[in-house]
Enzyme design. Structure first.
Site, short mmCIF file in Angstrom:
data_model
loop_
_atom_site.label_atom_id
_atom_site.label_comp_id
_atom_site.label_asym_id
_atom_site.label_seq_id
_atom_site.Cartn_x
_atom_site.Cartn_y
_atom_site.Cartn_z
N GLU A 17 0.86 -1.20 0.00
CA GLU A 17 0.00 0.00 0.00
C GLU A 17 0.89 1.24 0.00
O GLU A 17 1.77 1.38 0.84
CB GLU A 17 -0.91 -0.01 1.24
CG GLU A 17 -1.78 1.23 1.31
CD GLU A 17 -2.83 1.14 2.41
OE1 GLU A 17 -3.44 0.07 2.57
OE2 GLU A 17 -3.02 2.15 3.10
N ASP A 114 -12.27 9.31 6.73
CA ASP A 114 -12.30 10.02 8.01
C ASP A 114 -12.98 11.37 7.83
O ASP A 114 -13.03 11.90 6.72
CB ASP A 114 -10.86 10.24 8.52
CG ASP A 114 -10.30 8.95 9.09
OD1 ASP A 114 -11.04 8.23 9.78
OD2 ASP A 114 -9.11 8.67 8.85
N GLN A 183 -6.49 -2.95 9.39
CA GLN A 183 -5.67 -1.88 9.94
C GLN A 183 -4.38 -2.51 10.46
O GLN A 183 -4.36 -3.70 10.80
CB GLN A 183 -6.46 -1.23 11.10
CG GLN A 183 -5.82 -0.04 11.73
CD GLN A 183 -5.57 1.05 10.70
OE1 GLN A 183 -4.58 0.97 9.97
NE2 GLN A 183 -6.42 2.05 10.65
P1 FAD Z 1 -17.11 2.12 7.94
O1 FAD Z 1 -17.01 0.68 7.66
O2 FAD Z 1 -18.29 2.86 7.40
O3 FAD Z 1 -17.04 2.29 9.53
C1 FAD Z 1 -16.93 3.57 10.14
C2 FAD Z 1 -17.49 3.54 11.57
O4 FAD Z 1 -18.93 3.45 11.51
C3 FAD Z 1 -17.07 2.30 12.38
O5 FAD Z 1 -16.97 2.70 13.72
C4 FAD Z 1 -18.21 1.31 12.19
O6 FAD Z 1 -18.32 0.40 13.28
C5 FAD Z 1 -19.42 2.23 12.08
N1 FAD Z 1 -20.42 1.75 11.11
C6 FAD Z 1 -20.19 1.20 9.90
N2 FAD Z 1 -21.34 0.92 9.26
C7 FAD Z 1 -22.34 1.34 10.06
C8 FAD Z 1 -23.75 1.35 9.95
N3 FAD Z 1 -24.36 0.91 8.84
N4 FAD Z 1 -24.48 1.86 10.99
C9 FAD Z 1 -23.86 2.33 12.10
N5 FAD Z 1 -22.51 2.34 12.26
C10 FAD Z 1 -21.76 1.86 11.27
N6 FAD Z 1 -8.89 6.62 4.66
C11 FAD Z 1 -8.78 7.47 3.62
O7 FAD Z 1 -9.23 8.64 3.70
N7 FAD Z 1 -8.15 7.10 2.47
C12 FAD Z 1 -7.63 5.86 2.29
O8 FAD Z 1 -7.08 5.55 1.25
C13 FAD Z 1 -7.74 4.91 3.38
N8 FAD Z 1 -7.25 3.66 3.28
C14 FAD Z 1 -7.40 2.77 4.31
C15 FAD Z 1 -6.90 1.46 4.19
C16 FAD Z 1 -7.04 0.53 5.23
C17 FAD Z 1 -6.48 -0.86 5.06
C18 FAD Z 1 -7.69 0.93 6.43
C19 FAD Z 1 -7.83 -0.05 7.56
C20 FAD Z 1 -8.18 2.22 6.58
C21 FAD Z 1 -8.05 3.16 5.53
N9 FAD Z 1 -8.53 4.47 5.64
C22 FAD Z 1 -8.40 5.35 4.58
C23 FAD Z 1 -9.11 4.95 6.89
C24 FAD Z 1 -10.65 4.87 6.90
O9 FAD Z 1 -11.20 5.71 5.93
C25 FAD Z 1 -11.12 5.27 8.30
O10 FAD Z 1 -10.75 4.32 9.25
C26 FAD Z 1 -12.61 5.64 8.42
O11 FAD Z 1 -12.80 6.30 9.67
C27 FAD Z 1 -13.54 4.44 8.37
O12 FAD Z 1 -13.64 3.91 7.12
P2 FAD Z 1 -14.39 2.50 6.90
O13 FAD Z 1 -14.48 2.27 5.46
O14 FAD Z 1 -13.80 1.46 7.76
O15 FAD Z 1 -15.84 2.92 7.47
#
Ligand code: FAD
Length: 299
Positions: A17, A114, A183
């Site tokens: 990555e 985020d 993560q």
């Molecule tokens: P979600 O899966 O939507 O989760 C976010 C929060 O909401 C969690 O606490 C979850 O428990 C809760 N949640 C999820 N779905 C629901 C629902 N339907 N109802 C109620 N609560 C819910 N960020 C960037 O900006 N750019 C990147 O390129 C990037 N790459 C990443 C790569 C990896 C491998 C990882 C692990 C993270 C990356 N991130 C990146 C960070 C990520 O965007 C953040 O961690 C963000 O806060 C959450 O994204 P997510 O897709 O996990 O969100």
């Protein structure tokens, strides 16, 4: 090749990555060329794909896309663009994911993203998505891209509990995700527990551990605190004791990552996703080469 096939046909799948270089537009061509040259060296270890992050608020969208195309066309390695819901409406998202598909890119990393800088809470954009599972659903309905989603062995920082976080991960899987990439974590127990709990929740797709080889003390602490992941006490003590000695920190980082990877592979993980922090002075090919040379099972 679609993610599903990649993880069905190879083991362990190696992936990297990276993020698009930062800087002035005038420096970008040179920086991208330098990055591609470094990645070419790392291509020796036959990564199945290289994923490219997507900056906060879509700030790197064009750079992410440009880099993905260069990796695909110049290095002939599959590239996986990250994509977030931040600040985008459905029409724009539709246009972007179609563009990705038309460029013959086969997979995408679907994320919520985020909250933008200065904001503490993620606000669903008007006519956009509030959670990644909605984005996964939308990508599934409108393209045939393979889909990766994020998982959090120590829980997502906003989540009330590990259980609720897993229920939400399951939503992404049910919406059509093909693989979970985690993560970073420095203690494999978090990963093993996470996988065990995920399987009990009915999540049956590959869960790929994300590994950050530490090259720099301050950076490791910053990453750990940003991502909400724990540095084990013994590792933290060693790092602190040698914090002014870069060579010692690198050796500790190599030793720790090697140990983690050996144990993960012995436990049959589907692959290893390496977080390569490609900042000048920390993107260290030799560092990764040393890790690979210590792992007979890695290509
Ligand atoms: P979600 O899966 O939507 O989760 C976010 C929060 O909401 C969690 O606490 C979850 O428990 C809760 N949640 C999820 N779905 C629901 C629902 N339907 N109802 C109620 N609560 C819910 N960020 C960037 O900006 N750019 C990147 O390129 C990037 N790459 C990443 C790569 C990896 C491998 C990882 C692990 C993270 C990356 N991130 C990146 C960070 C990520 O965007 C953040 O961690 C963000 O806060 C959450 O994204 P997510 O897709 O996990 O969100």
């Amino acid at each position: 090749m679609k993610l599903k096939e990649i993880y069905n046909s190879q083991k362990p799948v190696i992936s990297y990555e990276i993020f698009p270089p930062k800087g002035e537009p005038s420096e970008m061509k040179e920086k991208i060329e330098a990055l591609l040259q470094e990645l070419e060296v790392l291509s020796e270890y036959k990564p199945s794909f290289i994923s490219v992050t997507y900056g906060a608020g879509g700030s790197t969208r064009d750079k992410t896309f440009e880099l993905v195309l260069k990796i695909k066309d110049k290095l002939h390695i599959q590239a996986l663009p990250h994509f977030t819901c931040v600040g985008s409406e459905k029409d724009e998202i539709l246009q972007n994911i179609k563009e990705i598909q038309h460029a013959n890119i086969e997979n995408i990393f679907a994320l919520r993203g985020d909250p933008p800088k200065g904001e503490t809470k993620f606000i669903k954009p008007k006519n956009g998505f509030g959670y990644a599972n909605e984005l996964v659903d939308f990508i599934r309905a409108n393209t045939n891209l393979g889909i990766a989603v994020a998982g959090y062995p120590e829980g997502h920082p906003e989540s009330e509990s590990l259980e609720k976080d897993l229920v939400n991960l399951k939503r992404k899987v049910d919406a059509g995700a093909d693989i979970v990439i985690t993560q970073l974590f420095f203690n494999n127990e978090f990963f093993f527990n996470f996988v065990e709990r995920a399987r009990k929740t009915g999540i049956n797709i590959p869960i790929v551990p994300g590994i950050l080889p530490i090259t720099n003390y301050a950076q490791a602490e910053k990453m750990a605190s940003m991502c909400g992941c724990t540095i084990p006490d013994d590792l933290a003590t060693k790092l602190r004791q040698h914090q002014d000695d870069n060579k010692a920190i690198r050796d500790i980082g190599i030793e720790h990552a090697t140990k983690q990877i050996k144990e993960l592979i012995a436990n049959n993980v589907p692959g290893i996703h390496f977080y390569i922090l490609n900042k000048p002075n920390s993107f260290n090919i030799n560092h990764l080469k040393l890790i690979f040379s210590k792992q007979r099972q890695l290509r």
